[in-house]
Design a protein around this motif. Structure first.
Motif, PDB file in Angstrom:
ATOM      1  N   LEU A 159       0.840  -1.183   0.000  1.00 44.13           N
ATOM      2  CA  LEU A 159       0.000   0.000   0.000  1.00 44.13           C
ATOM      3  C   LEU A 159       0.870   1.225   0.000  1.00 44.13           C
ATOM      4  N   SER A 185       0.441   4.138   1.109  1.00 43.55           N
ATOM      5  CA  SER A 185       0.504   5.125   2.169  1.00 43.55           C
ATOM      6  C   SER A 185       1.202   4.617   3.414  1.00 43.55           C
ATOM      7  N   TRP A 198     -19.153   7.566  -4.140  1.00 42.21           N
ATOM      8  CA  TRP A 198     -17.922   7.714  -3.349  1.00 42.21           C
ATOM      9  C   TRP A 198     -16.993   6.633  -3.875  1.00 42.21           C
ATOM     10  N   GLY A 250     -13.401   5.411  -6.130  1.00 42.31           N
ATOM     11  CA  GLY A 250     -12.032   5.733  -6.505  1.00 42.31           C
ATOM     12  C   GLY A 250     -11.275   6.389  -5.376  1.00 42.31           C
ATOM     13  N   SER A 251     -10.042   6.673  -5.665  1.00 49.17           N
ATOM     14  CA  SER A 251      -9.177   7.268  -4.672  1.00 49.17           C
ATOM     15  C   SER A 251      -9.096   8.761  -4.953  1.00 49.17           C
ATOM     16  N   ARG A 280     -12.501  15.214  -3.188  1.00 43.58           N
ATOM     17  CA  ARG A 280     -13.750  14.603  -2.732  1.00 43.58           C
ATOM     18  C   ARG A 280     -14.736  15.684  -2.350  1.00 43.58           C
ATOM     19  N   ARG A 286      -4.597  15.188   7.997  1.00 42.20           N
ATOM     20  CA  ARG A 286      -3.780  14.172   7.330  1.00 42.20           C
ATOM     21  C   ARG A 286      -2.394  14.679   6.955  1.00 42.20           C
ATOM     22  N   ASP A 324       4.918  12.683   5.912  1.00 47.63           N
ATOM     23  CA  ASP A 324       5.524  11.454   5.385  1.00 47.63           C
ATOM     24  C   ASP A 324       4.633  10.822   4.317  1.00 47.63           C
ATOM     25  N   VAL A 356       2.664  12.253   2.222  1.00 49.29           N
ATOM     26  CA  VAL A 356       2.761  12.926   0.936  1.00 49.29           C
ATOM     27  C   VAL A 356       4.109  12.638   0.279  1.00 49.29           C
ATOM     28  N   PRO A 361      -1.653  16.156  -1.372  1.00 47.93           N
ATOM     29  CA  PRO A 361      -1.440  15.360  -2.583  1.00 47.93           C
ATOM     30  C   PRO A 361      -1.892  16.099  -3.846  1.00 47.93           C
ATOM     31  N   PRO A 363      -3.461   5.033  -5.351  1.00 45.53           N
ATOM     32  CA  PRO A 363      -4.341   5.467  -4.272  1.00 45.53           C
ATOM     33  C   PRO A 363      -3.771   6.693  -3.552  1.00 45.53           C
ATOM     34  N   ILE A 364      -4.678   7.484  -3.009  1.00 51.97           N
ATOM     35  CA  ILE A 364      -4.267   8.690  -2.304  1.00 51.97           C
ATOM     36  C   ILE A 364      -3.762   8.312  -0.915  1.00 51.97           C
ATOM     37  N   PRO A 365      -2.687   8.911  -0.483  1.00 50.05           N
ATOM     38  CA  PRO A 365      -2.202   8.570   0.864  1.00 50.05           C
ATOM     39  C   PRO A 365      -3.199   9.011   1.922  1.00 50.05           C
ATOM     40  N   ASP A 366      -3.440   8.110   2.843  1.00 51.95           N
ATOM     41  CA  ASP A 366      -4.338   8.406   3.951  1.00 51.95           C
ATOM     42  C   ASP A 366      -3.663   7.872   5.194  1.00 51.95           C
ATOM     43  N   PRO A 367      -3.059   8.746   5.966  1.00 55.37           N
ATOM     44  CA  PRO A 367      -2.189   8.272   7.041  1.00 55.37           C
ATOM     45  C   PRO A 367      -2.939   7.528   8.132  1.00 55.37           C
ATOM     46  N   THR A 368      -4.253   7.708   8.238  1.00 58.57           N
ATOM     47  CA  THR A 368      -4.933   7.105   9.388  1.00 58.57           C
ATOM     48  C   THR A 368      -5.378   5.685   9.150  1.00 58.57           C
ATOM     49  N   PRO A 408      -4.972   3.164   6.174  1.00 60.98           N
ATOM     50  CA  PRO A 408      -4.624   2.729   4.834  1.00 60.98           C
ATOM     51  C   PRO A 408      -5.458   1.535   4.426  1.00 60.98           C
ATOM     52  N   GLY A 409      -5.809   1.498   3.178  1.00 58.40           N
ATOM     53  CA  GLY A 409      -6.471   0.317   2.637  1.00 58.40           C
ATOM     54  C   GLY A 409      -7.958   0.312   2.805  1.00 58.40           C
ATOM     55  N   ARG A 410      -8.513   1.322   3.448  1.00 58.08           N
ATOM     56  CA  ARG A 410      -9.953   1.249   3.581  1.00 58.08           C
ATOM     57  C   ARG A 410     -10.606   1.790   2.312  1.00 58.08           C
ATOM     58  N   GLY A 421     -12.479   3.653  -0.539  1.00 57.86           N
ATOM     59  CA  GLY A 421     -12.647   5.016  -1.007  1.00 57.86           C
ATOM     60  C   GLY A 421     -11.362   5.782  -1.029  1.00 57.86           C
ATOM     61  N   ASP A 422     -10.798   6.073   0.108  1.00 56.13           N
ATOM     62  CA  ASP A 422      -9.541   6.809   0.074  1.00 56.13           C
ATOM     63  C   ASP A 422      -8.671   6.385   1.224  1.00 56.13           C
TER      64      ASP A 422
END
Lengths: 787, 323
Positions: free
Chosen positions: A198, A200, A675, A677-678, A684, A713, B222, B224, B271, B311-316, B318-320, B322-323
């Motif tokens: 992943l 992120s 809702w 895609g990324s 969003r 974030r 981090d 980003v 991002p 995928p867009i980074p989501d620090p809280t 990850p992997g869920r 939508g984003d």
């Protein structure tokens, strides 16, 4: 395919746990519970051996071969006695194992579940569990086909389900199901771990492809598991229409009568219930006679059990060949009136060809049904001489009706010891409520006959008991107590409970399964017994008359026997007590069990809670409707609880912003708004803005929320005045306002956010994996470029 | 006024100033200013006559600092750029005569008309901001920015810019043809006199140097950074590319993103900044392979496709979904 050794070992362990958990489904089927332990240990050794062999990279067929050898070796050590060199099985070993197995098979055939303690039966079950463990190990670990491992597990689960007439309880199903789903989830997660990384995960060094975070998938897996298991366990209770009779046409595994199915009489009581519940009665027997034929008897049940009454195991010494005059029934003296009659019985094609019994009237004197059939004189029934006995196309019966007078019955002596030993025993675990009720009912009786009549009348009073085929209980001990409380049931409950109550007051009794008196087709000399005529009734023993039929079941049009009419004060010779309970024993006598002490008491019912069945049915229906409504409301309530938990929980800073963002996402999904895609929070936010152009408050709340999430974030600090919880509430209510009514209702009843979006998740992960799998472009160094 | 607000105000002035000359190209102007604040160099590539040189010169004129313009021609020598040591008969010593690059802003016009040898002379000064002649190293003054223009390589009389050279440009922008309305306005304003003559500087080199310091304080999380690395890594794995983005490209992307965030008066990178800048910062460094060329997929399209798939980074979490 799983790659890592750890993953393989983990999966092997999980497979073992699941196999053992699934083997619990045998728990209700066997009295001897040691099979769980033995099976678990045996399976553990086999799975362990597999793990060791795979550690040294043995191919799957070698692993399988060694596991099978090990299984036979362990069974030989456990059950085969002495081995050559303590290792090699000899001929004697095989003989011994075969003997044990054969004994087990006999036990299995002879006894209804739970089968009594039997080493052979335990061996069979343990062997089966071990085979399933090997199968699961082979499929899940050896071949990496985890979903297929469900097949052997299903086989393991199906055997006891098929063997037990009432199926197996929920607790035996759930552990295995959870284990299997855990296996699937683990396999899927392991597979994904090797797909890609992943983006992120900042702690993962870039360019190194390990450590994909599958927490999303795991939580999805948990959600799926929860929903699936809840549905599997709760739905059958909530939806009353999902009775087996509808799902499989009334047929239970291995027996039963269904719509268009065949009758079987393997378990007379079970087939009786199923016959009666048929929606389209079929003709079973055609009887040619001069007069209206009597009741025909199939089988006799005399041994009460916690769940069901049992028939007598056939003892060949007690049977007689049919090519002779048959003896008179036990205890019947010639003084008892009656007349000789003849019948020719022709079973139709609907009569089960594998029936163990042929229907005959009581007190048959001559039955001409061929050599395949034997007469059981104690029961006055005709049974197959072997398993392959087929019913003849027709057979003639000479019999004598039994018409005792009330005087003969009233003056009957005490039953001899051999009768009371066999037919008057009340097992210790019969709830005391039955005895208490019985004694209350017969309290005015001067003798056994009067007691029998009072008992019959207790049930026959239509104000008291009502006929209902759709009761949810059988005729075991607890079911009888329930029956006495609910006062609804069909012949099964009436016969069994009257028989048991008779025993409680010292009258030998038994249950007979057979056919009611049929309607006679006038002018043809024929009578037809249909599957609706299948019936059961109690027989009570009176010395000098023998076994006498009583008819406690109301509502089936069965007249009371001439010798046992409704009691009147004149009929009853004994003094009648003056208390209401005693003078009218049929009057609302209800047992009640003290849950603490198990003590029973009988209390006259005030009658205010609705009479008999009349009040109970609607209230049950209402309960079901209520339950269905509750079940409908569950997703919405769950969703509300999640929202409250997210937003009210004292979240600080970034987690509050993320919780609010998650809530926004779920609301969008619930309302069916896109809702996908990324997207960055800003993008969003822009995509949601279009829904809120008419709502300035909502729009500004959305912008504040977006900015807050963005800062949470990506920035080093959050603004002090951020209130993401309040903002998201504003946005959610604004979105809900603009949504169409249909979407709002759907969001309230079936919130889509509760359902896992497996497809999106898989696609998302696959995309990441696809990026990793692409052919790497040449890098700087390879091209000789400078940096 | 906070430092970010000052920055926004100054850059706004510069932008408006440039847009007096270059009409309807605010995106390009903004990217140019972004590169200026990110201490990068800008490559303006387009067909002749769309205002490449105008942009370069108007940016240079808007800032009160030393500006030099070098016309790259096939006979231009490296020493014309870097400078040369000349023997001074009076002092009897070699004296260094600085070349064209000794200025705050160097406008290199038609850079791909010079020979690769001459182009390569820019390598050291662009990356290290210094010039070495005869073993003596001369530092260039800050701010230092090369704004080069070039015609597409297909045009006649051009030399392909070496990969190493291209990689040193932080961003490449294309002017594109003006919209008809802008072209009409241009006819009015440019027909009488050279509008550049009226262009007054709106800031100076010292202020720009301060703004550059402000940009350096922009926070980049981090997540980003990881996103930036993922974008460049993805170009290296793309089956359409023969050459992916270099680690220097990641560095340039992050620096440009900082400047972009600062331009929006934001003290942190998101991002979206990277997404906005990925094409100008990365596209000129990538080399597509034959399949992509046959399929009509240019670097810009390939980068856009990669951005959509990442995928867009989501620090809280990850992997869920939508984003």
């Amino acid at each position: 395919m799983m790659r890592g050794t750890m993953e393989r070992h983990k999966m092997a362990g999980l497979g073992w746990v699941t196999t053992v958990a699934t083997s619990l489904s045998f728990y209700p089927a066997l009295a001897d519970k040691r099979f769980v332990f033995i099976g678990a240990v045996l399976a553990a050794s086999l799975v362990g051996a597999g793990a060791v062999l795979r550690q040294v990279r043995a191919p799957w067929h070698v692993v399988l071969g060694v596991q099978l050898l090990l299984l036979f070796e362990l069974l030989a050590i456990g059950y085969g006695g002495r081995l050559k060199y303590h290792v090699l099985p000899t001929e004697a070993t095989f003989d011994r194992v075969e003997r044990v197995l054969r004994a087990g098979a006999e036990t299995a055939q002879e006894y209804a579940a739970p089968a009594p303690e039997s080493a052979g039966l335990t061996l069979m079950v343990v062997f089966f569990i071990a085979l399933v463990a090997i199968g699961v190990d082979l499929l899940a670990v050896g071949l990496g086909r985890v979903p297929l491992a469900g097949l052997p597990l299903l086989a393991l689960y199906t055997v006891p389900v098929a063997a037990l007439p009432k199926g197996i309880p929920v607790y035996a199903f759930v552990p295995g199901a959870i284990g299997y789903i855990a296996m699937l989830t683990t396999a899927e997660r392991d597979r994904l771990v090797h797909w890609g990384r992943l983006v992120s995960r900042s702690e993962a060094p870039w360019g190194v492809g390990d450590g994909i975070d599958t927490s999303g998938l795991t939580s999805t897996g948990r959600k799926v598991t929860f929903l699936a298991l809840s549905a599997a366990v709760v739905l059958p209770f909530v939806i009353p229409a999902f009775a087996p009779s509808i799902l499989d046409g009334g047929r239970q595994p291995g027996r039963g009568v269904g719509n268009g199915g065949t009758l079987t009489f393997d378990d007379p009581m079970v087939s009786l219930a199923q016959s009666l519940k048929r929606s389209d009665p079929v003709d079973v027997l055609v009887v040619q006679s001069d007069d209206r034929p009597e009741y025909l008897r199939l089988a006799v049940l005399y041994e009460p059990g916690p769940d069901a009454w049992r028939t007598r195991p056939i003892n060949l010494a007690e049977t007689l060949r049919l090519d002779q005059d048959l003896p008179a029934p036990v205890g019947l003296l010639p003084a008892v009136g009656g007349e000789d009659r003849n019948l020719v019985i022709s079973p139709t094609s609907n009569f089960p060809s594998d029936s163990a019994w042929l229907p005959v009237p009581f007190a048959s004197r001559l039955v001409q049904a061929g050599d395949d059939w034997m007469f059981v004189s104690a029961d006055q029934t005709v049974t197959g001489a072997s398993e392959s006995s087929e019913p003849p196309t027709d057979y003639s019966v000479e019999y004598r009706t039994v018409e005792p007078t009330t005087e003969q019955l009233r003056s009957a002596d005490a039953a001899p010891e051999d009768i009371t030993d066999r037919y008057a025993q009340v097992p210790a675990d019969v709830p005391s409520a039955i005895g208490v009720t019985a004694r209350a009912v017969v309290s005015g009786a001067a003798n056994d006959y009067e007691a029998g009549v009072l008992l019959q009348d207790f049930f026959r009073d239509s104000d008291n008991f009502s006929y209902d085929l759709d009761v949810g209980y059988g005729y075991g001990y607890d079911a009888m107590v329930k029956f006495l409380d609910k006062r609804r049931g069909f012949c099964q409950q009436f016969a069994a409970t009257m028989a048991m109550m008779a025993r409680e007051v010292g009258i030998p009794s038994r249950i007979v399964v057979g056919f009611l008196k049929p309607e006679r087709l006038e002018g043809t000399g024929h009578s037809v017994f249909t599957s609706d005529n299948v019936h059961s009734w109690p027989e009570l023993y009176f010395e000098g008359v023998g076994w006498v039929r009583f008819e406690p079941t109301p509502g089936v049009g069965a007249p009371l026997p001439a010798y046992a009419p409704r009691p009147s004060v004149d009929d009853l010779g004994g003094p009648r007590p003056s208390t209401p309970t005693a003078t009218a024993p049929d009057d609302r006598i209800r047992p009640s069990l003290d849950p603490e002490t198990g003590d029973a008491s009988v209390a006259p019912d005030s009658g205010s809670s609705g009479s008999g069945s009349g009040g109970a049915i609607p209230s049950t229906r209402w309960l079901m409707v209520l339950a269905a409504l509750l079940a409908l409301a569950v997703p919405g309530l769950l969703r509300r609880a999640i929202r409250r938990h997210r937003l009210i929980e004292p979240n600080e800073g970034a987690s509050a912003a993320e919780a609010a963002w998650l809530e926004l996402r779920d609301t969008m999904l619930d309302l069916g708004l896109p809702w996908t895609g990324s997207m960055t929070p800003r993008a969003r936010g822009r995509s949601i803005q279009r829904f809120l152009y008419e709502d300035p408050d909502g729009l500004s709340a959305l912008n504040r929320l977006t900015s807050c999430v963005e800062r949470a974030r990506y920035a080093s600090s959050l603004p002090a005045d951020a209130h993401p919880g309040e903002d998201v509430r504003t946005v959610v209510s604004a979105l809900t306002r603009v949504a169409a009514r249909g979407r709002r209702i759907r969001a309230a009843l079936i919130p889509a956010s509760l359902l896992p979006d497996l497809r999106a998740q898989t696609e998302q992960l696959r995309e990441k994996g696809a990026i990793r799998r692409l052919r790497p472009a040449r890098d700087w160094a390879a091209r000789g470029g400078t940096q | 006024m906070s430092s970010f607000e000052t920055l926004a105000a100054v850059t706004d002035r510069v932008g408006k100033n440039i847009e007096r000359i270059i009409e309807g190209k605010s995106d390009v102007v903004r990217t140019a200013i972004t590169v200026l604040l990110a201490e990068g160099h800008l490559l303006i590539e387009d067909v002749p006559g769309v205002g490449k040189t105008m942009l370069a010169k108007s940016l240079a004129r808007s800032i009160d600092c030393s500006v030099k313009r070098i016309q790259f021609t096939p006979d231009l020598l490296p020493s014309d750029l870097t400078g040369v040591s000349i023997y001074n008969r009076d002092t009897r010593e070699f004296e260094f005569r600085p070349g064209g690059v000794f200025a705050n802003i160097v406008v290199g016009d038609e850079i791909n008309r010079a020979s690769p040898k001459t182009q390569s002379a820019l390598l050291e000064c662009m990356e290290e901001r210094q010039v070495t002649v005869d073993s003596t190293t001369y530092e260039l003054t800050a701010p230092f920015m090369v704004i080069a223009t070039q015609n597409p390589i297909e045009m006649e009389g051009t030399y392909t810019l070496p990969e190493a050279q291209r990689d040193r440009f932080m961003a490449r922008v294309s002017m594109g043809y003006p919209v008809p309305r802008s072209e009409l306005a241009m006819l009015d304003s440019h027909s009488a006199a050279n509008p550049l003559d009226d262009l007054e500087p709106v800031t100076d080199g010292a202020e720009i140097a301060k703004l550059v310091d402000v940009v350096r304080t922009v926070h980049i999380s981090d997540a980003v950074k990881q996103y930036a690395v993922d974008i460049t890594s993805a170009t290296r794995r793309s089956p359409d590319l023969r050459l992916g983005a270099s680690p220097r490209a990641s560095l340039h992307l992050v620096r440009a993103a900082r400047a972009h965030a600062a331009l929006e008066a934001r003290d942190y990178v998101i991002p979206d900044d990277l997404q906005t800048l990925a094409v100008p910062v990365l596209a000129h460094r990538l080399i597509t392979n034959l399949e992509a060329q046959m399929g009509g997929r240019g670097s810009e399209q390939i980068i856009s496709a990669l951005l959509r798939s990442l995928p867009i980074p989501d620090p809280t979490s990850p992997g869920r979904r939508g984003d």
